[in-house]
Write a protein that holds these residues in place. Structure first.
Motif, short mmCIF file in Angstrom:
data_model
loop_
_atom_site.label_atom_id
_atom_site.label_comp_id
_atom_site.label_asym_id
_atom_site.label_seq_id
_atom_site.Cartn_x
_atom_site.Cartn_y
_atom_site.Cartn_z
N ALA A 165 0.84 -1.19 0.00
CA ALA A 165 0.00 0.00 0.00
C ALA A 165 0.88 1.24 0.00
N ALA A 166 0.41 2.29 -0.67
CA ALA A 166 1.18 3.54 -0.74
C ALA A 166 1.26 4.23 0.61
N ASP A 169 0.71 3.68 6.83
CA ASP A 169 -0.21 3.41 7.94
C ASP A 169 -1.09 2.21 7.66
N MET A 170 -1.17 1.81 6.40
CA MET A 170 -1.98 0.64 6.02
C MET A 170 -1.16 -0.65 6.04
N ILE A 171 0.12 -0.55 6.44
CA ILE A 171 1.00 -1.71 6.43
C ILE A 171 1.46 -2.02 7.85
N LEU A 196 7.46 1.87 -3.92
CA LEU A 196 6.41 0.97 -3.46
C LEU A 196 6.78 -0.49 -3.65
N THR A 197 8.07 -0.76 -3.91
CA THR A 197 8.52 -2.14 -4.08
C THR A 197 9.49 -2.56 -2.99
N ARG A 198 9.68 -1.73 -1.96
CA ARG A 198 10.64 -2.07 -0.91
C ARG A 198 10.22 -1.46 0.42
N LEU A 199 10.41 -2.27 1.47
CA LEU A 199 10.23 -1.80 2.84
C LEU A 199 11.56 -1.98 3.57
N ASP A 200 11.98 -0.95 4.31
CA ASP A 200 13.23 -1.01 5.06
C ASP A 200 12.94 -0.91 6.56
N PHE A 201 13.76 -1.64 7.33
CA PHE A 201 13.56 -1.70 8.78
C PHE A 201 14.90 -1.51 9.49
#
Length: 248
Positions: A165-166, A169-171, A196-201
């Motif tokens: 999701a863009a 807050d929806m993730i 929108l193809t990567r999440l970093d932590f």
């Protein structure tokens, strides 16, 4: 006389050919039906739900781009009937509904006191959520370590995929151990919100301001990564290893 006799004989043979008409009594529509269900907290035309009287279900199809987190339904019922919850009652926290699958039901009570119960189903027209593996080898998982004795330490990793999701807050992203117990959520980096193809932590220990997940996790463990993105959920197949050194 003979002509009269033949006329009577002809009428006798015609009688069996007459078709018998059965009168079927009219069955009135029950007075405890939900007749219309629509979502009105949207711009433009409302979203109408599909009502199935046979299985007493309501199905609402939500476009993904709306990313609603609440629904405001308006309902019409049979003349003289009442519905509980009443029309206009907000459906709160759609993310919880999607992730935990709680049931939403409506009871329509007719004038005769009989109740018919309808179940709401919300389906989001959302692309599939696809995750790439962080650990490419299940037998040799990527390992991330953090020393709990240090005032400051951290580890970071990224997760590539599609269908995120863009709106972050929806993730919600969780670590899942070998018993399928969830830990988290992980804090998602906000440095790059256009990809929108990567999440970093990044998990950080810094004195009293440490990441809350550090208090939840045991000293070491294997964890798969589970992503909840609006109405979709996906989990990596291969685990990562996290070692919290010197954790008591």
């Amino acid at each position: 006389m003979k002509k009269f006799y033949y006329t009577l004989l002809a009428l006798f043979f015609m009688l069996p050919a007459c078709t018998k008409t059965d009168i079927v009594p009219f069955t009135p529509e029950t007075d405890n039906q939900l007749l219309e269900y629509k979502i009105v907290n949207v711009q433009g035309s409302p979203i109408y739900g599909a009502i199935n009287q046979q299985d007493s279900s309501i199905t609402v199809y939500l476009p993904f781009y709306l990313q609603l987190i609440t629904l405001e339904p308006e309902m019409k019922v049979s003349d003289g009937a009442t519905v509980t919850p009443v029309s206009g009652t907000m459906i709160e926290d759609l993310l919880d509904l999607f992730h935990k699958g709680r049931e939403i039901k409506y009871n329509v009570k007719g004038k005769d006191g009989k109740v018919k119960t309808y179940t709401l189903h919300v389906q989001v027209q959302q692309p599939d959520l696809i995750l790439q593996e962080v650990s490419t080898d299940a037998d040799n998982p990527n390992t991330y370590s953090l020393n709990m004795n240090l005032d400051f330490d951290s580890f970071s990793f990224g997760l590539d995929g599609a269908g995120f999701a863009a709106d972050l807050d929806m993730i919600r992203v969780m670590l899942v151990d070998e018993q399928n117990k969830e830990y988290g959520p992980l804090n998602i980096s906000t440095f790059n919100t256009t990809d929108l193809t990567r999440l970093d932590f990044t998990v950080i220990r810094y004195k009293e301001q440490s990441d809350p997940i550090l208090a939840m996790l045991p000293a070491e463990g294997l964890y798969r990564i589970r992503v909840y993105s609006y109405a979709k959920v996906a989990t990596t197949k291969n685990p990562i290893r996290i070692n919290l050194l010197n954790k008591k």
